[in-house]
Motif scaffolding. Structure first.
Motif, mmCIF file in Angstrom:
data_model
loop_
_atom_site.group_PDB
_atom_site.id
_atom_site.type_symbol
_atom_site.label_atom_id
_atom_site.label_comp_id
_atom_site.label_asym_id
_atom_site.label_seq_id
_atom_site.Cartn_x
_atom_site.Cartn_y
_atom_site.Cartn_z
ATOM 1 N N ALA A 1 4.790 -2.906 7.637
ATOM 2 C CA ALA A 1 4.752 -4.061 6.729
ATOM 3 C C ALA A 1 5.645 -3.823 5.517
ATOM 4 O O ALA A 1 6.352 -4.716 5.056
ATOM 5 N N LEU A 2 5.633 -2.593 5.028
ATOM 6 C CA LEU A 2 6.452 -2.238 3.862
ATOM 7 C C LEU A 2 7.936 -2.336 4.192
ATOM 8 O O LEU A 2 8.715 -2.961 3.464
ATOM 9 N N ALA A 3 8.313 -1.724 5.308
ATOM 10 C CA ALA A 3 9.737 -1.678 5.670
ATOM 11 C C ALA A 3 10.249 -3.050 6.082
ATOM 12 O O ALA A 3 11.396 -3.390 5.830
ATOM 13 N N GLY A 4 9.387 -3.856 6.703
ATOM 14 C CA GLY A 4 9.823 -5.160 7.201
ATOM 15 C C GLY A 4 9.485 -6.316 6.271
ATOM 16 O O GLY A 4 9.667 -7.465 6.624
ATOM 17 N N ALA A 5 8.989 -5.991 5.066
ATOM 18 C CA ALA A 5 8.574 -7.026 4.116
ATOM 19 C C ALA A 5 7.666 -8.047 4.804
ATOM 20 O O ALA A 5 7.816 -9.252 4.630
ATOM 21 N N ASN A 6 6.748 -7.558 5.592
ATOM 22 C CA ASN A 6 5.886 -8.417 6.408
ATOM 23 C C ASN A 6 4.503 -8.563 5.742
ATOM 24 O O ASN A 6 3.595 -7.747 5.905
ATOM 25 N N LYS A 7 4.382 -9.667 4.987
ATOM 26 C CA LYS A 7 3.177 -9.910 4.203
ATOM 27 C C LYS A 7 1.934 -10.110 5.078
ATOM 28 O O LYS A 7 0.851 -9.619 4.767
ATOM 29 N N ARG B 1 0.961 -2.700 -1.820
ATOM 30 C CA ARG B 1 2.305 -2.625 -2.408
ATOM 31 C C ARG B 1 3.295 -3.427 -1.562
ATOM 32 O O ARG B 1 4.197 -4.058 -2.096
ATOM 33 N N ALA B 2 3.118 -3.383 -0.239
ATOM 34 C CA ALA B 2 4.007 -4.150 0.648
ATOM 35 C C ALA B 2 3.924 -5.636 0.298
ATOM 36 O O ALA B 2 4.931 -6.331 0.272
ATOM 37 N N ILE B 3 2.714 -6.109 0.006
ATOM 38 C CA ILE B 3 2.543 -7.522 -0.364
ATOM 39 C C ILE B 3 3.282 -7.812 -1.668
ATOM 40 O O ILE B 3 3.996 -8.808 -1.787
ATOM 41 N N LYS B 4 3.153 -6.892 -2.615
ATOM 42 C CA LYS B 4 3.797 -7.112 -3.922
ATOM 43 C C LYS B 4 5.313 -7.133 -3.839
ATOM 44 O O LYS B 4 5.965 -7.868 -4.566
ATOM 45 N N ILE B 5 5.867 -6.276 -2.988
ATOM 46 C CA ILE B 5 7.329 -6.189 -2.958
ATOM 47 C C ILE B 5 7.937 -6.998 -1.811
ATOM 48 O O ILE B 5 9.131 -6.902 -1.560
ATOM 49 N N SER B 6 7.121 -7.837 -1.149
ATOM 50 C CA SER B 6 7.635 -8.535 0.031
ATOM 51 C C SER B 6 8.737 -9.533 -0.324
ATOM 52 O O SER B 6 9.518 -9.931 0.543
#
Lengths: 240, 240
Positions: free
Chosen positions: B37-43, B107-112
């Motif tokens: 999710a982090l690497a793919g900006a997958n919210k 964090r992935a959600i925040k930086i998506s």
């Protein structure tokens, strides 16, 4: 804890109680000393914190072994069993508080040559005062088996989260102002997270007090929807 | 685990075994998904990880309660007692692995919305592959009560530390190159620390396997002098 038919059982419970009180004293001092060492660039004090962690680890192993041995030997039921499970949990939390203080002390050693400690260190000191107080309250609640006091400590974890928001913002601003601050501030970011987690372990201890007195778990969500050891709500507002 | 005179005791041990296997499956998936999710900006995927943590917390409580109840009811001695204490420990470590995966997902959600994910994300992915493998090995060692496999996993925690050194350096360089990277990279610094700690919990599980089979603790010092959950050796070399 008195009133058991077997005298040596009472003695075992008393020993466990004393071990945890000793662990609490060591852990509290480590937390205070670690941030003092960081703020005062005091390498010697930081090294004492690192050394103290070995003692804390030893005390935890001793507590856990005695508790397990007591469960096996005495086959306690209900409230007595909760006492022993509770002791294992509290010892585990205190051991991790020591680890976190040691991490801060190790960073203090690394940055002790640094001449320009940023203003944000004041925020870190303040956070640490709150964390130390929280830990003391949780340990007092444990010593007194005082559910009300435990609940009050549990609620106060919020203060620490608010403070961390502000320290985080300060440190990021400082990094943006001058790239030469980046490395130092990266250390301090981790230190502030460590202090926040010390508060979380204090909160865990408060939860254990409620469990061992009432047999019930606290609601699964902490104030501000937190239950884990380092949820990262803190950065949401701080993004620039 | 068979061979007890009381059939329902065996059933309780089997249930605990199944609960931990289920927790392991959930935790492993959370760790993989969080970094994807982090690497793919997958919210959406990140939100699934956050939701899965509730289930993992529930499974931990269930495991712990059943283990405590079994200790109280069956009054087991020696190896059986270690089985139950071991189950409580492994469930605790898996619950914390879930917390750490949840932190990464948050964090992935925040930086998506971020369009410029730095090259260092490749290092994070690699770290996560090592952590996931370590976790899998530790859980396999647990399922098989295999001490040799547990010791092998324990030794391999070093790989993860070396990788974190390199990710840390990458992120700091990226921050220094352009202040606009600072906020994003601060998130990723915490993510890499979270992955390192997932590895530490896998190592704890390996230690528990050794304890429950042999009754002995691992040496108090891990490879590279580490025993705690997030010692910060990693930054020593990375300071610029």
């Amino acid at each position: 804890m008195a009133g058991h038919t077997v005298k040596s059982y009472d003695r075992e419970l008393d020993t466990i109680e004393r071990l945890i009180a000793e662990m609490g004293g060591v852990a509290e001092k480590m937390v205070v000393d670690a941030v003092d060492a960081l703020a005062g660039a005091n390498k010697g004090l930081a090294q004492q914190v690192v050394a103290a962690d070995l003692r804390l680890d030893g005390l935890q192993r001793e507590t856990e072994e005695l508790a397990v041995l007591t469960i096996a030997r005495r086959q306690p039921m209900a409230v007595d069993l909760r006492e022993l499970i509770g002791a294992i949990r509290v010892a585990g939390d205190l051991e991790r508080v020591g680890d976190l203080a040691k991490n801060i002390a190790k960073r203090a050693i690394k940055i002790s040559a640094e001449s320009r400690i940023p203003r944000a260190i004041l925020g870190l000191r303040h956070m640490n005062e709150v964390a130390t107080e929280l830990l003391k309250d949780a340990l007092d609640a444990y010593a007194q088996r005082n559910v009300e006091r435990a609940r009050a400590a549990w609620e106060r974890d919020i203060d620490l989260d608010t403070l961390e928001d502000s320290v985080f913002r300060d440190l990021l601003t400082h990094m943006m102002e001058d790239p030469r601050n980046i490395s130092l501030c990266a250390h301090l970011l981790f230190c502030s997270k460590n202090i926040e987690r010390i508060g979380d372990h204090a909160t865990n201890i408060a939860e254990t007090v409620v469990y061992l007195v009432t047999g019930e778990a606290m609601p699964s969500e902490r104030p501000r929807g937190r239950r884990v050891t380092d949820v990262d709500h803190d950065v949401a507002e701080a993004r620039t």
